[in-house]
Write an enzyme that holds these catalytic residues in place. Structure first.
Site, PDB file in Angstrom:
ATOM      1  CD  GLU A 277      -2.538  -1.238   2.741  1.00 21.31           C
ATOM      2  OE1 GLU A 277      -2.169  -0.464   3.652  1.00 21.31           O
ATOM      3  OE2 GLU A 277      -3.454  -2.051   2.888  1.00 21.31           O
ATOM      4  N   PRO A 278       1.710   1.447  -0.989  1.00 20.67           N
ATOM      5  CG  PRO A 278       2.934   1.403  -2.987  1.00 20.67           C
ATOM      6  CD  PRO A 278       1.921   0.623  -2.195  1.00 20.67           C
ATOM      7  N   GLY A 279       2.087   4.976  -0.675  1.00 19.05           N
ATOM      8  CA  GLY A 279       1.516   6.275  -1.031  1.00 19.05           C
ATOM      9  C   GLY A 279       2.632   7.256  -1.329  1.00 19.05           C
ATOM     10  NE  ARG A 280       5.905   9.811   3.617  1.00 18.62           N
ATOM     11  CZ  ARG A 280       5.437  10.825   4.349  1.00 18.62           C
ATOM     12  NH1 ARG A 280       5.760  12.049   4.039  1.00 18.62           N
ATOM     13  NH2 ARG A 280       4.671  10.591   5.391  1.00 18.62           N
ATOM     14  NE  ARG A 316       5.292  16.485   3.939  1.00 17.12           N
ATOM     15  CZ  ARG A 316       5.907  15.662   4.807  1.00 17.12           C
ATOM     16  NH1 ARG A 316       5.197  14.909   5.604  1.00 17.12           N
ATOM     17  NH2 ARG A 316       7.219  15.592   4.830  1.00 17.12           N
ATOM     18  CE1 TYR A 320       1.978  14.588  10.300  1.00 15.64           C
ATOM     19  CE2 TYR A 320       2.251  15.432   8.078  1.00 15.64           C
ATOM     20  CZ  TYR A 320       1.533  14.708   9.001  1.00 15.64           C
ATOM     21  OH  TYR A 320       0.376  14.095   8.610  1.00 15.64           O
ATOM     22  CB  CYS A 346      -3.404  35.794  10.896  1.00 10.89           C
ATOM     23  SG  CYS A 346      -3.414  37.139   9.714  1.00 10.89           S
ATOM     24  CD  GLU A 347      -2.876  30.241  13.586  1.00  8.70           C
ATOM     25  OE1 GLU A 347      -2.126  30.025  14.576  1.00  8.70           O
ATOM     26  OE2 GLU A 347      -4.117  30.299  13.665  1.00  8.70           O
TER      27      GLU A 347
HETATM   28  C1  PLP Z   1      -1.412   6.138   4.903  1.00  5.28           C
HETATM   29  C2  PLP Z   1      -1.500   4.682   4.671  1.00  5.28           C
HETATM   30  C3  PLP Z   1      -0.675   4.068   3.729  1.00  5.28           C
HETATM   31  C4  PLP Z   1       0.365   4.816   2.927  1.00  5.28           C
HETATM   32  O1  PLP Z   1       1.417   5.289   3.679  1.00  5.28           O
HETATM   33  P1  PLP Z   1       2.676   5.992   2.935  1.00  5.28           P
HETATM   34  O2  PLP Z   1       3.573   6.361   4.015  1.00  5.28           O
HETATM   35  O3  PLP Z   1       2.136   7.170   2.202  1.00  5.28           O
HETATM   36  O4  PLP Z   1       3.236   4.977   2.002  1.00  5.28           O
HETATM   37  C5  PLP Z   1      -0.830   2.718   3.522  1.00  5.28           C
HETATM   38  N1  PLP Z   1      -1.741   1.986   4.213  1.00  5.28           N
HETATM   39  C6  PLP Z   1      -2.551   2.552   5.142  1.00  5.28           C
HETATM   40  C7  PLP Z   1      -3.520   1.712   5.847  1.00  5.28           C
HETATM   41  C8  PLP Z   1      -2.457   3.913   5.393  1.00  5.28           C
HETATM   42  O5  PLP Z   1      -3.264   4.455   6.307  1.00  5.28           O
END
Ligand code: PLP
Length: 415
Positions: A277-280, A316, A320, A346-347
């Site tokens: 499940e890659p996102g970033r 971000r 973070y 305004c922060e």
């Molecule tokens: C956010 C999330 C991801 C993706 O995470 P990345 O750090 O963006 O790769 C994968 N699985 C689940 C369940 C998430 O909540």
């Protein structure tokens, strides 16, 4: 960042390019602030995973990192599946025309309506995160008389050492099931033949810098899978989540090949299919956020460049304490100074970068790099600011994938 990514965002004679287009041309044509993504980087990052997986495995892009329908379509075209964390993310995928049999649904707080929507759409897997959720799905399945494919999302109690807001796999986090809850679900599942537990899932957090942590979680889900099989369930998938870290500054970037070589080795004598499940790591490096310098402000101790991007557009750094590279869109022959880049919101926390050596004058453009993930999706209208336009660049072609918000959009719901 890898070489491929560098070549799609390059500076030639002091001009920043995204693929074949000078960023300054886009800034002048489409205005600022402006999110711009590279088609080539998204594609290459996806293919790095694709190359290392087997035919039976599935890469489910984490939609929450960047949910633009055009980006979902691009990835679906490459064969990607999708990990969604809300009913509306699921709806985005279905709107983009993606194969519902490649969608997994994660998240601790799925509402009755969201689960019903997922059950009706017969997606690949609903990833269960509590005993209560199991019972709710069971109720829906029985009412609709539909079988539902599910995963148990396990909490392996592993701390990944990134920012505390993005750790999801330690015992104190809200995500996943502990051993006792798994036993309880096992007990209930014996009496429910509409719920098919066909995978075991895990996602231990984001910006992970060492693939061995994911390997550790794989051992954990493997042992849970074995337990489920002892109890008569047929486990088809092991879902090892996402979370691979990228290099924003000097972090260790996890290579999909390094991870998948090890995963395939662990699973070589089994029939399990892998879900990732890659996102970033797919979308992060593909995006830049262009901003214009409005003022240079000398405050004695500090020299500020006041920019037209605020924490509402890109949170971000404030949320973070994330560090993002900032580049001049056009390199000028002037003296450099050390600047803090502050937005118009305004922060006091609306500072997007500190102590950057830059050559800028009012009216010049800068680019925040690596903002493709958790950038646009986390933007808000705070201070009644309008959300930026978004572009996708493919070689010499540019496509508007999200128009700039208008004042009418902003107040449309205030009846
Ligand atoms: C956010 C999330 C991801 C993706 O995470 P990345 O750090 O963006 O790769 C994968 N699985 C689940 C369940 C998430 O909540």
């Amino acid at each position: 960042m890898n070489l491929q990514n560098k070549t799609s965002m390059k500076s030639i004679n002091g001009q920043l390019y995204i693929e074949n287009i000078p960023v300054i041309d886009l800034a002048r044509e489409f205005g600022s602030p402006c999110y711009i993504y590279s088609y080539e980087i998204i594609t290459n990052n996806f293919l790095k995973y694709k190359k290392e997986t087997r035919k039976q495995d599935l890469i489910c892009y984490a939609v929450k990192a960047n949910s633009n329908i055009n980006i979902l379509k691009l990835l679906a075209g490459l064969g990607s599946g999708f990990d969604v964390v809300s009913g509306n993310e699921l709806k985005r995928c279905l709107t983009a025309g993606v194969d519902k049999n490649k969608i997994v649904f994660s998240g601790v707080g799925k509402s009755y309506e969201e689960l019903e929507y997922a059950v009706n759409n017969e997606i690949l897997s609903i990833n269960i995160e509590s005993v209560g959720e199991f019972k709710r799905i069971s109720k829906i399945a029985n009412r609709l008389n539909k079988t539902v494919n599910c995963a148990l999302r396990v909490n392996p109690d592993i701390s990944i050492g990134s920012h505390k807001y993005i750790e999801t796999g330690s015992k104190t986090s809200k995500f996943g099931l502990d051993g006792q809850s798994i036993d309880e679900i096992l007990k209930f599942s014996c009496e429910d033949n509409l719920i098919k537990i066909s995978s075991v899932a895990c996602h231990i957090g984001s910006q992970i810098s060492d693939e061995n942590l994911i390997l550790e979680s794989l051992e954990c889900i493997k042992s849970v899978a074995a337990k489920l099989e002892d109890n008569g369930h047929h486990i088809e998938f092991l879902d090892i989540g996402g979370g691979l870290g990228i290099r924003y500054r000097d972090e260790n970037e996890v290579n999909p090949k390094a991870l998948l070589d090890k995963v395939k080795n662990v699973l070589k004598n089994t029939n399990y299919k892998i879900i990732l499940e890659p996102g970033r790591s797919i979308i992060g490096a593909s995006g830049i956020l262009v901003t214009k310098v409005e003022y240079i402000k000398d405050a004695g101790e500090k020299r500020f460049a006041i920019i037209d991007v605020g924490m509402n557009d890109f949170i971000r750094p404030s949320l973070y304490e994330a560090w993002h590279e900032v580049r001049e869109v056009e390199n000028k022959d002037i003296n450099s100074h050390t600047y803090d880049l502050a937005g118009p919101v305004c922060e006091t926390g609306d500072v997007l970068a500190e102590n950057r050596e830059l050559k800028v004058l009012p009216g010049d453009y800068l680019a925040f790099m690596d903002v493709g993930a958790y950038g646009s999706v986390m933007s808000s209208n705070y201070n009644s600011r309008l959300k930026p336009i978004e572009l996708l660049v493919n070689k010499d072609a540019v496509e508007v994938i999200k128009r700039k918000e208008t004042f009418e959009d902003l107040v449309a719901l205030e009846i």
